[in-house]
Design an enzyme around this catalytic site. Structure first.
Site, mmCIF file in Angstrom:
data_model
loop_
_atom_site.group_PDB
_atom_site.id
_atom_site.type_symbol
_atom_site.label_atom_id
_atom_site.label_comp_id
_atom_site.label_asym_id
_atom_site.label_seq_id
_atom_site.Cartn_x
_atom_site.Cartn_y
_atom_site.Cartn_z
ATOM 1 N N VAL A 52 2.752 -7.415 15.764
ATOM 2 C CA VAL A 52 1.580 -7.484 14.896
ATOM 3 C C VAL A 52 0.781 -8.716 15.301
ATOM 4 C CG1 VAL A 52 0.744 -7.529 12.515
ATOM 5 C CG2 VAL A 52 2.971 -6.492 13.025
ATOM 6 N N LYS A 93 11.906 -6.659 13.643
ATOM 7 C CA LYS A 93 12.641 -5.807 14.579
ATOM 8 C C LYS A 93 13.722 -6.593 15.320
ATOM 9 C CE LYS A 93 10.253 -7.258 18.488
ATOM 10 N NZ LYS A 93 10.778 -7.787 19.749
ATOM 11 N N TYR A 103 16.669 -17.421 13.845
ATOM 12 C CA TYR A 103 15.686 -16.489 13.288
ATOM 13 C C TYR A 103 16.283 -15.093 13.193
ATOM 14 C CZ TYR A 103 11.241 -13.935 12.852
ATOM 15 O OH TYR A 103 10.213 -13.125 12.444
#
Length: 262
Positions: free
Chosen positions: A186, A141, A153
């Site tokens: 997650v 995301k 990243y």
């Protein structure tokens, strides 16, 4: 539902733990042959579990940041397991390379998080065409939201989304499908370790989950895996070039929903 993956060879980078580990488990349960590419051996208990479900499953040691090792790993996979049907580009880490880190650190981070996505597709393209196979790129995301402290990243993850569309176009005449999944929150081992850096771990976790509209809970690694494996399968036979958000509505739904329950 039979996903039509039995005995199809699927490479999963970083497939020994976290989201990658859940994908490997799901593939083995579906009768596919998952082959993990990783720097370190997966835990013995994990390998025993996977091979109990699919005796042909295995792993190859490789530093994905080194092109020569990636080439050797692909050659080994093809020699041991045959033609590759699917690729899950998953390995990477949010390494915190920000605006202060400098260009050398930025480039090194791209080697860890992006370049091997391209290298593996480059090396496997003939197999994928012959198998009319599939690729799933695991992005993040942060590729669409930014994060404010991790330039390299985010650059890698955004590039993966662009490459998903580019490769879907390039492979479309050959029946090869390319899609991306975007996790948000997650609870993987790496995420768990990050939570441990906060003095009030429970409070930080509660703060995060309150912002997730669907159930105010973290996404399960098994939910990520189910989406990835279905998307790899012939059952998703007309789905390509898509960015699939498996995030409980985190990115797209109104944050005013935070804390709302039935």
């Amino acid at each position: 539902m039979d996903l039509g993956l039995r005995d199809k060879v699927v490479i999963v980078t970083g497939g020994g733990a976290g989201i990658g580990g859940a994908i490997t488990r799901c593939l083995a349960a579906e009768g596919a042959i998952p082959v993990i590419l990783a720097r370190r051996a997966p835990p013995d208990a994990f390998l025993q579990e996977i091979t109990a479900a699919q005796p042909k499953a295995g792993w190859v040691r490789v530093d994905l940041a080194k092109d020569a090792e990636v080439r050797a790993a692909v050659a080994e996979v093809q020699a041991r397991w045959g033609r590759v049907y699917g690729l899950v580009n998953n390995a990477g880490t949010n390494d915190g390379i920000d605006l202060n880190a400098g260009p050398d650190a930025f480039r090194a981070s791209l080697d860890q998080n992006l370049i091997h996505y391209y290298t593996l597709v480059h090396l496997l393209q003939n197999d994928l065409r012959a198998e009319r196979g599939a690729i799933v790129n695991v992005s993040s995301k942060t590729a669409v939201t930014g994060q404010g402290s991790t330039s390299a990243y985010v650059a890698a993850k955004a590039a993966q989304l662009g490459l998903t569309r580019e490769w879907a176009a390039a492979f479309a005449p050959h029946g090869v499908r390319v899609n991306a999944v975007l996790p948000a929150e997650v609870l993987t081992p790496m995420y768990d370790a990050w939570l441990d850096t906060f003095p009030d771990r429970a409070g930080k976790l509660a703060e995060i989950t309150a912002r997730i509209p669907l159930g105010q809970r973290m996404t399960l690694d098994t939910e990520m895996a189910d989406t990835v494996v279905f998307t790899l399968s012939p059952r998703a036979g007309h789905t390509t070039g898509q960015w699939l958000y498996v995030d409980g509505g985190y990115v797209h739904l109104d944050r005013a929903m935070a804390g709302l329950r039935d």
